[in-house]
Write an enzyme that holds these catalytic residues in place. Structure first.
Site, PDB file in Angstrom:
ATOM      1  N   HIS A 218      -5.308   5.417   1.371  1.00 59.62           N
ATOM      2  CA  HIS A 218      -4.396   4.434   0.794  1.00 59.62           C
ATOM      3  C   HIS A 218      -4.720   4.142  -0.663  1.00 59.62           C
ATOM      4  O   HIS A 218      -5.876   4.207  -1.066  1.00 59.62           O
ATOM      5  CB  HIS A 218      -4.540   3.060   1.481  1.00 59.62           C
ATOM      6  CG  HIS A 218      -4.602   3.050   2.950  1.00 59.62           C
ATOM      7  ND1 HIS A 218      -3.584   2.559   3.739  1.00 59.62           N
ATOM      8  CD2 HIS A 218      -5.571   3.438   3.818  1.00 59.62           C
ATOM      9  CE1 HIS A 218      -3.912   2.634   5.009  1.00 59.62           C
ATOM     10  NE2 HIS A 218      -5.119   3.169   5.080  1.00 59.62           N
TER      11      HIS A 218
ATOM     12  N   SER B 287      -6.195   5.273   9.615  1.00 60.50           N
ATOM     13  CA  SER B 287      -4.771   5.585   9.464  1.00 60.50           C
ATOM     14  C   SER B 287      -4.525   6.697   8.454  1.00 60.50           C
ATOM     15  O   SER B 287      -3.497   7.374   8.510  1.00 60.50           O
ATOM     16  CB  SER B 287      -4.009   4.338   9.016  1.00 60.50           C
ATOM     17  OG  SER B 287      -4.088   3.340   9.998  1.00 60.50           O
TER      18      SER B 287
ATOM     19  N   HIS C 176       0.838  -1.207   0.000  1.00 60.18           N
ATOM     20  CA  HIS C 176       0.000   0.000   0.000  1.00 60.18           C
ATOM     21  C   HIS C 176       0.863   1.243   0.000  1.00 60.18           C
ATOM     22  O   HIS C 176       2.042   1.211   0.337  1.00 60.18           O
ATOM     23  CB  HIS C 176      -0.987   0.002   1.174  1.00 60.18           C
ATOM     24  CG  HIS C 176      -0.385   0.325   2.500  1.00 60.18           C
ATOM     25  ND1 HIS C 176      -0.998   1.157   3.407  1.00 60.18           N
ATOM     26  CD2 HIS C 176       0.768  -0.060   3.078  1.00 60.18           C
ATOM     27  CE1 HIS C 176      -0.245   1.255   4.496  1.00 60.18           C
ATOM     28  NE2 HIS C 176       0.823   0.516   4.316  1.00 60.18           N
TER      29      HIS C 176
END
Length: 188
Positions: free
Chosen positions: A182, A179, A84
């Site tokens: 991506h 997070s 990723h």
């Protein structure tokens, strides 16, 4: 012999190599290499930051396990493998990375950056790995974004669902998680 002790002179390069406590080992659960410190018992997926690439390549096990031309192990049952490219933003659960101590960009700015990378990648896994190495806000940047094998429940749900929906070799659109944002390349 000096007294009752024998003096052994090692080649200077060998002394340095032997002083590193790190080894390269193979993970039996994931089928990929990892780094193990024989003194501290620490293990890590990324190479130790204090070692140069040349030093890493000279570690015990490196020649056998870091050879990029060796065949990839078969997928563990029910698992996938992915790389990723992560771009974090101020709203990420941990808005810092190896590149930036304090990430202040907005989510929209992070998406715009990721769209620029996606245009450069244009479906090419080698370009993906290069850009992940240079720009990803994840420590996996050292491995071209490679996360290794993982199963259900090991990643954040949107990441997991996107990865399992991809065919091997396919790159996702933008995936939003806690997070950051991506691009995901399914590799196995």
């Amino acid at each position: 012999m000096v007294g009752s002790h024998q003096i052994i002179v090692l080649h200077p390069d060998l002394t340095e190599l032997q002083s590193s406590p790190w080894q390269v080992r193979l993970s039996s659960s994931r089928g990929v290499h990892y780094f193990y410190n024989t003194q501290t018992k620490e293990s890590r997926w990324d190479s130790p930051p204090e070692l140069t690439d040349e030093e890493v390549n000279e570690l015990p096990g490196a020649k056998e396990l870091l050879n990029k031309t060796r065949p990839q192990p078969a997928a563990p049952p029910g698992q996938v493998r992915a790389s990723h490219l992560l771009v974090k933003h101020a709203g990420s659960r941990r808005p810092s990375s190896w590149k930036e101590e304090h990430i202040t960009r907005s989510k929209d700015e992070a998406i715009a950056i990721l769209n620029q990378y996606n245009a450069q990648i244009d479906g090419d896994p080698e370009v993906f790995a290069r850009l992940a190495s240079e720009h990803s806000d994840c420590s996996s940047h050292r491995a071209g974004g490679d996360l290794g094998w993982f199963g259900k429940g090991q990643m954040q749900r949107p990441f997991e669902e996107a990865t399992y929906a991809l065919e091997v070799g396919e790159i996702s659109g933008i995936v939003d998680t806690d997070s950051g944002v991506h691009l995901i390349l399914r590799t196995g």
